[in-house]
Design a protein around this motif. Structure first.
Motif, PDB file in Angstrom:
ATOM      1  N   PRO A 131       0.820  -1.221   0.000  1.00 13.53           N
ATOM      2  CA  PRO A 131       0.000   0.000   0.000  1.00 13.53           C
ATOM      3  C   PRO A 131       0.849   1.264   0.000  1.00 13.53           C
ATOM      4  CG  PRO A 131       0.094  -0.920   2.205  1.00 13.53           C
ATOM      5  CD  PRO A 131       0.832  -1.891   1.311  1.00 13.53           C
ATOM      6  N   GLY A 132       0.214   2.380  -0.311  1.00 15.07           N
ATOM      7  CA  GLY A 132       0.916   3.666  -0.295  1.00 15.07           C
ATOM      8  C   GLY A 132       1.347   4.104  -1.677  1.00 15.07           C
ATOM      9  N   ILE A 133       1.711   5.385  -1.754  1.00 14.87           N
ATOM     10  CA  ILE A 133       2.150   5.954  -3.022  1.00 14.87           C
ATOM     11  C   ILE A 133       3.565   6.461  -2.834  1.00 14.87           C
ATOM     12  CG2 ILE A 133       1.758   7.876  -4.615  1.00 14.87           C
ATOM     13  CD1 ILE A 133      -1.154   7.330  -4.403  1.00 14.87           C
ATOM     14  N   ARG A 134       4.449   6.020  -3.712  1.00  7.72           N
ATOM     15  CA  ARG A 134       5.867   6.329  -3.500  1.00  7.72           C
ATOM     16  C   ARG A 134       6.111   7.834  -3.423  1.00  7.72           C
ATOM     17  NH1 ARG A 134       9.888   3.870  -2.491  1.00  7.72           N
ATOM     18  NH2 ARG A 134       9.113   1.801  -3.018  1.00  7.72           N
ATOM     19  N   ASP A 135       6.905   8.217  -2.402  1.00 13.29           N
ATOM     20  CA  ASP A 135       7.333   9.603  -2.205  1.00 13.29           C
ATOM     21  C   ASP A 135       6.165  10.576  -2.238  1.00 13.29           C
ATOM     22  OD1 ASP A 135       9.965   8.662  -2.176  1.00 13.29           O
ATOM     23  OD2 ASP A 135      10.091   8.769  -4.364  1.00 13.29           O
ATOM     24  N   CYS A 136       5.167  10.271  -1.463  1.00 17.67           N
ATOM     25  CA  CYS A 136       3.982  11.127  -1.456  1.00 17.67           C
ATOM     26  C   CYS A 136       4.031  11.997  -0.207  1.00 17.67           C
ATOM     27  CB  CYS A 136       2.741  10.243  -1.469  1.00 17.67           C
ATOM     28  SG  CYS A 136       1.234  11.143  -1.722  1.00 17.67           S
ATOM     29  N   ALA A 137       4.224  13.296  -0.413  1.00 15.07           N
ATOM     30  CA  ALA A 137       4.387  14.197   0.721  1.00 15.07           C
ATOM     31  C   ALA A 137       3.042  14.517   1.357  1.00 15.07           C
ATOM     32  CB  ALA A 137       5.078  15.472   0.274  1.00 15.07           C
ATOM     33  N   GLU A 138       3.112  14.895   2.631  1.00 12.64           N
ATOM     34  CA  GLU A 138       1.920  15.224   3.388  1.00 12.64           C
ATOM     35  C   GLU A 138       1.215  16.422   2.755  1.00 12.64           C
ATOM     36  OE1 GLU A 138       3.020  15.773   7.401  1.00 12.64           O
ATOM     37  OE2 GLU A 138       0.975  16.189   8.062  1.00 12.64           O
ATOM     38  N   GLY A 139      -0.104  16.366   2.767  1.00 14.18           N
ATOM     39  CA  GLY A 139      -0.865  17.565   2.461  1.00 14.18           C
ATOM     40  C   GLY A 139      -1.079  17.883   0.992  1.00 14.18           C
ATOM     41  N   ASN A 140      -0.538  17.080   0.081  1.00 12.57           N
ATOM     42  CA  ASN A 140      -0.847  17.404  -1.315  1.00 12.57           C
ATOM     43  C   ASN A 140      -2.095  16.663  -1.803  1.00 12.57           C
ATOM     44  OD1 ASN A 140       0.050  14.857  -1.766  1.00 12.57           O
ATOM     45  ND2 ASN A 140       1.801  15.419  -3.050  1.00 12.57           N
ATOM     46  N   GLY A 141      -2.750  16.008  -0.865  1.00 15.72           N
ATOM     47  CA  GLY A 141      -4.055  15.429  -1.168  1.00 15.72           C
ATOM     48  C   GLY A 141      -4.041  14.234  -2.092  1.00 15.72           C
ATOM     49  N   SER A 142      -2.866  13.698  -2.355  1.00 16.74           N
ATOM     50  CA  SER A 142      -2.837  12.624  -3.339  1.00 16.74           C
ATOM     51  C   SER A 142      -2.595  11.245  -2.730  1.00 16.74           C
ATOM     52  CB  SER A 142      -1.764  12.915  -4.386  1.00 16.74           C
ATOM     53  OG  SER A 142      -0.515  13.032  -3.754  1.00 16.74           O
ATOM     54  N   GLY A 143      -2.622  11.182  -1.400  1.00 17.54           N
ATOM     55  CA  GLY A 143      -2.416   9.881  -0.771  1.00 17.54           C
ATOM     56  C   GLY A 143      -3.590   8.941  -1.007  1.00 17.54           C
ATOM     57  N   GLN A 144      -3.425   7.709  -0.571  1.00 16.47           N
ATOM     58  CA  GLN A 144      -4.508   6.741  -0.731  1.00 16.47           C
ATOM     59  C   GLN A 144      -5.492   6.832   0.438  1.00 16.47           C
ATOM     60  OE1 GLN A 144      -2.173   3.128  -0.971  1.00 16.47           O
ATOM     61  NE2 GLN A 144      -2.293   3.091  -3.207  1.00 16.47           N
ATOM     62  N   THR A 145      -6.722   6.403   0.179  1.00 22.13           N
ATOM     63  CA  THR A 145      -7.691   6.207   1.248  1.00 22.13           C
ATOM     64  C   THR A 145      -7.838   4.706   1.436  1.00 22.13           C
ATOM     65  OG1 THR A 145      -8.853   8.195   0.591  1.00 22.13           O
ATOM     66  CG2 THR A 145     -10.042   6.662   2.004  1.00 22.13           C
ATOM     67  N   ILE A 146      -7.474   4.254   2.620  1.00 20.20           N
ATOM     68  CA  ILE A 146      -7.462   2.826   2.880  1.00 20.20           C
ATOM     69  C   ILE A 146      -8.496   2.517   3.954  1.00 20.20           C
ATOM     70  CG2 ILE A 146      -6.031   0.903   3.702  1.00 20.20           C
ATOM     71  CD1 ILE A 146      -3.608   2.650   2.591  1.00 20.20           C
ATOM     72  N   LEU A 147      -9.294   1.508   3.711  1.00 21.10           N
ATOM     73  CA  LEU A 147     -10.346   1.145   4.656  1.00 21.10           C
ATOM     74  C   LEU A 147     -10.049  -0.242   5.197  1.00 21.10           C
ATOM     75  CD1 LEU A 147     -13.163   1.721   5.892  1.00 21.10           C
ATOM     76  CD2 LEU A 147     -14.174   0.786   3.804  1.00 21.10           C
ATOM     77  N   ASP A 148      -9.786  -0.316   6.491  1.00 21.30           N
ATOM     78  CA  ASP A 148      -9.544  -1.626   7.098  1.00 21.30           C
ATOM     79  C   ASP A 148     -10.797  -2.076   7.834  1.00 21.30           C
ATOM     80  OD1 ASP A 148      -8.231  -3.938   7.895  1.00 21.30           O
ATOM     81  OD2 ASP A 148      -7.582  -3.029   9.777  1.00 21.30           O
ATOM     82  N   ILE A 149     -11.454  -3.046   7.221  1.00 19.25           N
ATOM     83  CA  ILE A 149     -12.732  -3.529   7.744  1.00 19.25           C
ATOM     84  C   ILE A 149     -12.489  -4.616   8.781  1.00 19.25           C
ATOM     85  CG2 ILE A 149     -14.752  -4.899   7.063  1.00 19.25           C
ATOM     86  CD1 ILE A 149     -15.121  -2.046   6.317  1.00 19.25           C
ATOM     87  N   ALA A 150     -13.365  -4.667   9.793  1.00 23.22           N
ATOM     88  CA  ALA A 150     -13.195  -5.597  10.905  1.00 23.22           C
ATOM     89  C   ALA A 150     -11.804  -5.400  11.495  1.00 23.22           C
ATOM     90  CB  ALA A 150     -13.409  -7.050  10.458  1.00 23.22           C
TER      91      ALA A 150
END
Ligand SMILES: C[S@@+](CC[C@H](N)C(=O)[O-])C[C@H]1O[C@@H](n2cnc3c(N)ncnc32)[C@H](O)[C@@H]1O
Lengths: 321, 249
Positions: free
Chosen positions: A107-126
Motif C-alpha cells: 500500500p501507499g504511493i511512493r514519495d507522497c508528501a503530506e498535504g498534497n491530497g494525493s495519498g490513498q484512502t485505505i479502509l480496514d474492515i473488521a
C-alpha cells in the motif's frame, strides 16, 4: 500435567465434531464444561422459514437478525484476550501472515508528501485492534515514503475499536492524524461514499459476516475503479492429513485452552466453528468474481495465495474501470 | 495432430531435475495460428502491461514501470496487485506478444528461400523487437532465470523455438538439425544474450553471430548441453552479477 486428560477430551471432541452435524450443541461435549455454557439461545434449534431467515452462527443455525449481536458478544468477550486466540488458531504465526499480507499489497504511493491530497484512502474492515492498520501505516511511511495516505479502521464492535484506539496511543500512531475510526457493519457502509476507497482490507473478519455477498457488494461500491479488495482469512488445508490434524487441534484443544486461558469457552468454540464454516478457497474466489472483481492470477489457475498449506489464505480482487 | 496436453502440465508433473530435458521432448502442442487460442491477456492486463512496457526504456523491468503503466491506463497505483509476479509480468508480456507478432512477419518471407534462411530472418526479426529495451534486457534475463519463474521462462523459450520452426515451414519430420527445437532455442538464447553486449550499429554483430551459429547448426548436436549452460549461466553468474550491482532480484 494434565496432558492425558486434554488428549482424551480432545479426541472425544473431535470424534463428536467430525463430521459436523449442524445445529451443533456444545452442551453435549462435556458435563464439566457445560456449566459455563448455559446460554439460553442454544436450547432451541431454530426452524427455517420464509419470515425468519436463518444464518450460521458457528455450527448453529440462528435467525439472521440475531447473528450480528451474537458475533458482537463473542468479540466483546475476546477483545482483551484477542491475541491469545489468534496465536492459538494460527499456531503462533498470525503476525507473520499479517506482515506478509500487507507487504504483498504494497500500500501507499511512493514519495507522497503530506498535504498534497494525493495519498490513498485505505479502509480496514473488521480492523478491531488495529493490527492491520498499524502495519499499513508503517509500510506506507517506511517502505513507500508516503506521508499522506490515510487509514479508516472500521469495526462493528465498539469494544474492539476501543482496544484499537488504546493500542494506537500506546504505539504512538495516535497523533499522526492519519488514522480514523468508524463503527460500522461491513454489510452496510453507508458512512462511506461510492468510489472513494483505494484499498479495502479485511483480515480474519469476513467469516463473521452474516452475508458475505452483501459485504462484497459494499466493498465493490465503496472502492474506486482500479481499487483493490484484499482479504486474509483462515482457510482450508490442502492436505487431508494435515487438515485432520489441524481440526483435531482447533476443535479439540482450542476451546478448552480458551476456557483455561480466557475463561470463555463458548466464544472460542464459535471462532473455531466459524472457520470450519467458511467457504473453501475456490468457492470464495468465485464469490469475489461474482461481485464484479477481477481476480489476479486466475488464468494461471492460482486465484489466491495459501499460507502454511492453506491454514490461512489471501484473496484479492481489483475493481475494473 | 499431436497430443494436446498443455506443455506445462506435462512439465510440472516431472521432478525438477528432469524438467529442462523434458521441455524439449514434448511434442509440439501449440502454434499461434494453428489453434484458435484464447487471448493470452485480459483487456485490463493488456492495457496496463503494454503501457508499462513503454516505461521500461526509462525505468527498466521494475515495479516502478508497472505502476506507471497502471497510471497511464487509468488505473491506480494499488491496481498493480493484479500482477502477483510484479515486474516479471512485463517481461512475460513482452515475450508472449512478440512471439505472437512473428506470425504477421512470416508472410513477408520469400517462399523460395531455404528453411535455414527463413529461420534466420525470423529470429533476427524477433531479436530486433528487443531493441528498444535492450539495455535493460539483462534485468529481464535475471528475472527469467530466478527459480520461481524458470518454468515459465523455459516454456516461453520452447514455444518461441517451435514458432520459429513452424513459421519457417519445417513441418515435416526429418532428422535435420533444425527440427531440434532445443538446438534452436539454445542458439536463439545465446544470440539474445550476445545482443545485450553488442555495441555495433544496427546490431550487425548480433546478426553475424546468429548467422554463424545457424550455419554451425549441423555441428551443434549438443543442444541440450548448451541450454543447460545457458540456464546455469543465467541463474548463477548473471544473477549474482546484477545483485552485486544492486539490482533487486
Ligand atoms: C477476528 S477479529 C479480526 C481483527 C483484526 N482484523 C485482526 O486481524 O487482528 C474479527 C473482527 O470482526 C468484527 N466483525 C464481526 N462482524 C462484523 C461485521 N458484520 N462488520 C464489521 N466488523 C465485524 C469483530 O468485531 C472483530 O473485531
Amino acid at each position: 500435567m494434565s496432558t492425558p486428560t486434554l488428549t482424551r477430551t480432545s479426541t472425544r471432541l473431535t470424534h463428536r465434531l467430525l463430521p459436523p452435524r449442524p445445529p451443533y450443541r456444545c452442551l453435549s461435549c462435556s458435563r464439566l464444561l457445560a456449566q459455563q455454557q448455559q446460554h439460553q439461545h442454544q436450547q432451541q434449534p431454530p426452524k427455517q422459514d420464509a419470515q425468519n431467515p436463518t444464518t450460521h452462527f458457528g455450527f448453529q443455525t440462528v435467525p439472521s437478525s440475531s447473528k450480528q449481536s451474537r458475533v458482537a458478544s463473542v468479540f466483546t468477550s475476546v477483545a482483551s484476550s484477542y491475541d491469545t486466540m489468534n496465536d492459538l488458531m494460527s499456531l503462533g504465526t498470525h503476525r507473520l501472515w499479517k506482515d506478509h499480507f500487507v507487504r504483498s499489497i504494497d500500500p501507499g504511493i511512493r514519495d507522497c508528501a503530506e498535504g498534497n491530497g494525493s495519498g490513498q484512502t485505505i479502509l480496514d474492515i473488521a480492523g478491531g485492534t488495529g493490527d492491520i492498520a498499524f502495519r499499513v501505516l508503517e509500510h506506507c511511511t517506511l517502505v513507500k515514503n508516503d506521508h499522506a495516505s490515510k487509514i479508516i479502521v472500521s469495526d462493528i464492535n465498539p469494544d474492539m475499536l476501543a482496544e484499537g484506539k488504546r493500542r494506537a496511543r500506546e504505539g504512538g500512531y495516535g497523533q499522526s492524524g492519519r488514522l480514523s475510526w468508524l463503527e460500522a457493519n461491513a454489510e452496510d457502509l453507508r458512512a462511506m461514499p461510492d468510489n472513494s476507497v483505494d484499498l479495502y482490507t479485511v483480515a480474519f473478519g469476513i467469516r463473521n459476516f452474516t452475508s458475505k455477498p452483501r459485504a462484497l457488494r459494499e466493498a465493490f461500491r465503496v472502492l474506486k475503479p482500479g481499487g483493490v479488495f484484499a482479504c486474509l482469512e483462515f482457510s482450508k488445508l490442502n492436505s487431508r492429513l494435515l487438515e485432520a490434524v489441524y481440526k483435531r487441534w482447533s476443535f479439540g484443544a482450542i476451546p478448552l485452552i480458551g476456557q483455561l486461558v480466557a475463561g470463555d469457552r463458548e466464544s472460542y468454540q464459535y471462532l473455531v466453528e466459524s472457520i470450519e464454516r467458511f467457504p473453501g478457497q475456490e468457492e470464495w474466489m468465485g464469490m469475489i468474481e461474482e461481485a464484479g472483481f477481477l481476480v489476479p492470477g486466475v488464468e494461471e489457475g492460482k486465484g489466491w495465495e495459501d499460507l502454511m498449506g492453506g491454514i490461512a489464505c489471501v484473496h484479492k480482487g481489483v475493481k475494473p474501470l | 495432430m499431436g497430443p494436446t496436453r498443455p506443455l506445462h502440465a506435462v512439465f510440472l508433473r516431472h521432478p525438477a531435475p528432469l524438467r529442462s530435458n523434458l521441455v524439449w521432448q514434448c511434442s509440439r502442442s501449440y502454434h499461434s495460428y494453428e489453434h484458435e487460442a484464447p487471448p493470452p491477456f485480459t483487456p485490463t492486463e493488456d492495457a496496463i502491461l503494454s503501457a508499462a512496457l513503454a516505461h521500461v526504456p526509462t525505468h527498466g523491468f521494475t515495479n516502478t514501470a508497472l505502476t506507471q503503466g497502471a497510471r497511464d491506463a487509468g488505473y491506480l497505483d494499488v491496481s498493480t496487485n493484479l500482477f502477483p509476479a510484479g515486474a516479471f509480468s512485463i517481461v512475460k508480456y513482452h515475450l508472449v506478444t512478440q512471439r505472437l507478432a512473428l506470425a504477421r512477419h512470416a508472410s513477408s518471407l520469400q517462399s523460395q528461400s531455404d528453411i535455414t534462411t527463413k529461420i534466420r530472418k525470423l529470429a533476427l526479426h524477433r531479436l530486433h523487437a528487443n531493441e528498444p529495451i535492450v539495455h535493460h534486457w539483462q534485468e529481464a534475463l535475471a528475472l527469467l532465470s530466478t527459480a520461481r519463474h524458470l518454468p515459465t521462462s523455459l516454456r516461453e523459450l520452447a514455444l518461441l523455438s517451435d514458432e520459429l520452426l513452424f513459421l519457417a515451414g519445417s513441418t515435416t519430420v526429418t532428422s535435420a538439425w533444425y527440427t531440434n527445437r532445443a538446438a534452436l532455442a539454445a542458439i536463439y538464447a545465446s544470440a539474445e544474450l550476445f545482443m545485450t553486449q553488442d555495441k555495433s550499429k544496427g546490431f550487425t554483430e548480433t546478426e553475424k553471430f546468429l548467422k554463424r551459429r545457424l550455419e554451425e547448426g549441423e555441428k551443434i548436436r549438443g543442444g541440450l548441453d548448451m541450454v543447460g549452460k545457458w540456464v546455469g549461466m543465467q541463474a548463477g553468474g548473471l544473477v549474482d552479477g546484477l545483485r552485486s550491482k544492486g539490482v533487486w532480484i
